[in-house]
Design an enzyme around this catalytic site. Sequence first.
Site, PDB file in Angstrom:
ATOM      1  N   GLY A 300       0.802  -1.209   0.000  1.00 31.63           N
ATOM      2  CA  GLY A 300       0.000   0.000   0.000  1.00 31.63           C
ATOM      3  C   GLY A 300       0.841   1.268   0.000  1.00 31.63           C
ATOM      4  O   GLY A 300       1.916   1.341  -0.612  1.00 31.63           O
ATOM      5  N   SER A 301       0.366   2.262   0.726  1.00 32.43           N
ATOM      6  CA  SER A 301       0.983   3.593   0.679  1.00 32.43           C
ATOM      7  C   SER A 301       2.358   3.668   1.316  1.00 32.43           C
ATOM      8  O   SER A 301       3.024   4.709   1.215  1.00 32.43           O
ATOM      9  CB  SER A 301       0.056   4.620   1.346  1.00 32.43           C
ATOM     10  OG  SER A 301      -1.151   4.736   0.619  1.00 32.43           O
ATOM     11  N   THR A 302       2.817   2.610   1.973  1.00 30.43           N
ATOM     12  CA  THR A 302       4.188   2.622   2.481  1.00 30.43           C
ATOM     13  C   THR A 302       5.197   2.659   1.332  1.00 30.43           C
ATOM     14  O   THR A 302       6.380   2.906   1.558  1.00 30.43           O
ATOM     15  CB  THR A 302       4.476   1.386   3.356  1.00 30.43           C
ATOM     16  OG1 THR A 302       4.258   0.198   2.582  1.00 30.43           O
ATOM     17  CG2 THR A 302       3.577   1.369   4.588  1.00 30.43           C
TER      18      THR A 302
END
Length: 587
Positions: A300-302
């Site tokens: 995801g956004s990591t």
Amino acid sequence: MAMKKPAQLNPNTVAWRFYVVLAAVVLIYAGLMARTAYIQVFEPDMLKKQGDNRSLRTNTKTVQRGSIVDRNGHELAISVPVETIWADPKIIFDTNALSMTKHWQALADVLGQDVSELKARVTENPSKRFVYIERKVAPAMAVYIQELKIPGIHLRKESKRFYPAGEISAHLVGFTNVDDKGIEGVERVYDQLLTGENGEKQYRKDAKGRKIEILSVKAVTPPEKITLSIDQRIQTLAYRELKGAVKAFKATSGSAVVTNVNTGEVLALVNSPSYNPNNRSGVATHRFRNRAITDIYEPGSTMKPLTVLTALEFGSIKKDSIIDTYPGWMRLGGSRVSDPRYLGKITLSELLVHSSNIGTTKLALSVPKNYLIDKFFDAGFSEETGTGLVGESSGMMHDRPRWSKFELATLSWGHGVAITPIQLARFYTTLANGGIKMPLTILKQDAASVAKQTHERIFSAENSQNVIELLENVVNQHYTVAKVDGYRVGGKSGTAIKAFAGGYGDDYVGLFAGIAPISDPEIAVVVVINDPGGDLYHGGEVAAPVFSRIMKGTLRLLNVPPDDNTRVSSVQAEQKAKSSSKERDHV
């Protein structure tokens, strides 16, 4: 009266008897010579074997399995002396030991076995000379069994593996089987070094038991002690916090990894649920799996910091660039990309703070396709991290010649790629140490060996530092729950829908990865909460608080100096960014 002359012996009778006796003697001697020749020439091994059985002896000097300790010398796996109970069925039958009914019942009771089944095992083959009764019993139990004095029941010294840390370090340390062979974890990886080799002396004795000849001597090869990079204090802290979070959020499982960004040492690696390696009876096999190195998730956004860093490296943007997200959505091919709300023109800091998919997509499309994909490969998302642990996954990163713009967009914000928690920890370790990619290790490193190592630089130190400072703004402005008092902390959350064959389901994975202290990074922490069951499931809600507590405890346990007094406020950072707006590039 006239005397009679004695009868004359018949010479023929004497000769016949002589030849018969002579022939018998010759046959006897010939038979003895033939038997001797047969034994000496055709069957010498039988005599040698009988002679060796009477005179040849071997003394074995056994060695216990080597211990496993953490970086501070605290024992994680040790061997303790125990006794094994075995039977000699031949002696039992020869001495009619089975008639000692009460003794056999007492033996079965102390071992927790059925007496009938116990006797059946012993009597199954009366000619056997060795049958295991019970492996590795406690010394007190062995003393009791010895006092029963059942003929044919014997004790043999062995060792048993004991794990003082129990479930806290179970997935990392692993365990051995009943024969002390490593089956999982470090026990398996370093089985040969931990085992060593027994010593042996072979000699010949005379009829009185005295040594008259030493035939061979094999020296003992002592086992090695394995010193891990793990700090058991941090390991315990991380496990306690992770276990509490998995329970509180009703999650299926969770993983956490803590690394030293300067050496690549793994300071903690934990999973929940875990198991007790000292008593594995009834434990489901899937609980032995080290999820931190085997299970893969879309991060995801990591991954958005990696996309920002890639654009900075290519030069399509600068640190103070403005990204125009108008009109808040875009269509790529037949698919739509959008933000939850329209953000307008945003800085790189705001892009990460608000986790803009539109902004990240524009950055991804501003660089050549191959350049973007190569940076993901450079970050290690298709290879093992270097720990050497059995079962580690290399993740799932496609290396196909054609990528659509939508696929590149989803890749830029952490979809279409699947990685393990420890791979994510390695990327943030690389980011924290200035862009130098190094293998992670579970073995303690000394300063001399670290100084000699050469590693690959995959990102510039300047751009790596720029992204770290952007991550500090993310924590200060959005994920304040991830803060640590007295320290500057940077990090990014991620929330991904779990994929399965054919699409996506309704289950989520919450992640948070971060670095501290920002002024001089030393520690990277990654937390993954898999399939939370409550109303909270975003990474910033379920993983960020765990990250904060683990990071706080780690920094204090390692006596890392606070850097709170050097913090640049988010307001000052924003003012500085606006003052140089004339020099900003628009993407």
